[in-house]
Design a protein around this motif. Structure first.
Motif, PDB file in Angstrom:
ATOM      1  N   HIS A 149       0.867  -1.229   0.147  1.00  0.00           N
ATOM      2  CA  HIS A 149       0.061  -0.022  -0.024  1.00  0.00           C
ATOM      3  C   HIS A 149       0.724   1.214   0.086  1.00  0.00           C
ATOM      4  O   HIS A 149       2.224   1.003   0.122  1.00  0.00           O
ATOM      5  CB  HIS A 149      -1.060  -0.006   1.322  1.00  0.00           C
ATOM      6  N   ASN A 174       3.857   2.257   2.424  1.00  0.00           N
ATOM      7  CA  ASN A 174       4.993   1.361   2.424  1.00  0.00           C
ATOM      8  C   ASN A 174       5.943   1.481   1.164  1.00  0.00           C
ATOM      9  O   ASN A 174       6.836   1.032   0.906  1.00  0.00           O
ATOM     10  CB  ASN A 174       4.592  -0.004   2.503  1.00  0.00           C
ATOM     11  N   ASP A 190       8.612  -2.141   5.083  1.00  0.00           N
ATOM     12  CA  ASP A 190       7.881  -2.909   5.841  1.00  0.00           C
ATOM     13  C   ASP A 190       7.742  -4.445   5.173  1.00  0.00           C
ATOM     14  O   ASP A 190       6.931  -4.635   4.158  1.00  0.00           O
ATOM     15  CB  ASP A 190       6.634  -2.202   5.638  1.00  0.00           C
TER      16      ASP A 190
HETATM   17 MG    MG Z   1       3.751  -0.120   6.748  1.00  0.00          MG
END
Ligand code: MG
Ligand code: ADP
Length: 324
Positions: free
Chosen positions: A120, A123, A136
């Motif tokens: 998403h 990140n 992440d």
């Molecule tokens: Mg994240």
């Protein structure tokens, strides 16, 4: 766990949902994800896989400063792709970034079989050199060789609107039972593909297409693999990210070069398989040999079981006269 246990005990109908088992599984997964050494290892593997991908940079992990509870990695100097105004101020070509994100993601899935499954916009960064930097690495997806090849083949088949080939790939890969008539499956696939092609090309979503595909194959008794499901879900997210950067993003046109290049480069079984399938359904023709052999073995066993051993053998005679 208590709630799951109580529900399962009180409402008997919920037993088939295996609530306790699911909670236990979640606990196991969470434990694994809470160990930051695993996340660091994922980042490390991801970085190795993508070191030659220009415009894409995975932050370096510092193992000496990484433990179960601490992960140390390069700080990303740049801007999150969430900050669209900031991106514009920096004269970053958001259209290019949009299509690059899709291409990198697909490339990692089909080439490496290892992809970021939490793509998403929070990140993803664009660093000061204009490179795409993911962070992440808690959730990563893996695709084994067969799933990888299968995926590339079906997407490509859809792009070419060759439903019969997509159906043949499903059968050849053993993903649907061999009794499924190829034409019936092709027809079902056409029912997904054609309405999509009727739409404006820019509205097509690969992720949604895969979702519909899995729904149909389920009807043909194909069990959807969790790996592919994870990929499909991430694909929807990645496409959303790209469309937010550039609403005109054409998913197919963007995906096509990656898939074509990948299919051309791979010289192993399924590509040869796809070559074969292009001309004739050779592989499909060869598949029934196995059941034939099984049939023969089965026949022999049935003979043995019913005592119909060829009667002129010594064993049979010995058996009859109880010598052994
Ligand atoms: Mg994240
Ligand atoms: N290497 C980094 N460089 C710069 N900012 C980072 C970095 N890693 C994390 N961040 C910031 O911290 C936030 C949370 O980190 P993240 O790894 O995404 O954790 P979570 O799993 O909680 O989403 C990110 O959204 C980002 O803003």
């Amino acid at each position: 766990m208590l709630f799951a246990f109580l529900t399962e005990s009180i409402v008997k109908k919920t037993k088939r949902l295996k609530l306790v088992e699911v909670v236990y599984l979640l606990k196991e997964i969470t434990n694994l994800e809470m160990d930051l050494r695993f996340e660091a290892a994922a980042a490390n593997e991801y970085s190795e896989n993508t070191k030659n991908d220009s415009g894409f940079q995975v932050p370096k992990i510092y193992w000496n400063f990484t433990s179960e509870n601490v992960m140390t990695l390069d700080w990303v100097d740049g801007v999150s792709i969430r900050e669209t105004e900031d991106l514009e101020k920096r004269n970053i070509d958001t259209k290019k970034i949009a299509s690059d994100i899709i291409q990198h993601f697909l490339r990692h899935a089909v080439r490496d079989g290892f992809f970021h499954a939490d793509m998403h916009q929070g990140n993803i960064f664009i660093n000061n050199s204009g490179q795409i930097v993911p962070i992440d690495f808690g959730i990563m997806g893996r695709l084994d060789d067969l799933s990888k090849k299968f995926l590339a083949e079906i997407l490509y088949g859809f792009i070419k609107r060759d439903y019969k080939k997509v159906a043949e790939v499903h059968l050849a890969a053993g993903l649907v039972p061999k009794e499924v008539p190829v034409d019936d499956l092709a027809q079902a696939l056409r029912s997904i593909g054609e309405p999509i092609f009727g739409q404006s090309i820019k509205d097509i979503s690969g992720g949604k297409l895969l979702k519909q595909l899995f729904d149909v194959t389920e009807k043909f008794n194909m069990q959807t693999q969790p790996q592919l499901l994870m990929l499909q879900k991430t694909m929807v997210v990645v496409e959303g990210v790209a469309r937010r950067l550039n609403p005109e993003t054409n998913i197919w046109e963007t995906s096509r070069p990656v898939l074509e290049k990948w299919l051309k480069e791979t010289k192993d079984p399924i590509t040869t398989l796809s070559e074969t399938l292009k001309n004739s359904a050779e592989v499909i023709k060869r598949l029934p040999e196995m059941p034939q052999i099984m049939d023969k073995a089965n026949q022999a066993l049935t003979f043995l079981a019913s005592g119909q051993i060829p009667q002129n053998t010594n064993t049979y005679n010995d058996l009859n006269t109880k010598k052994i």
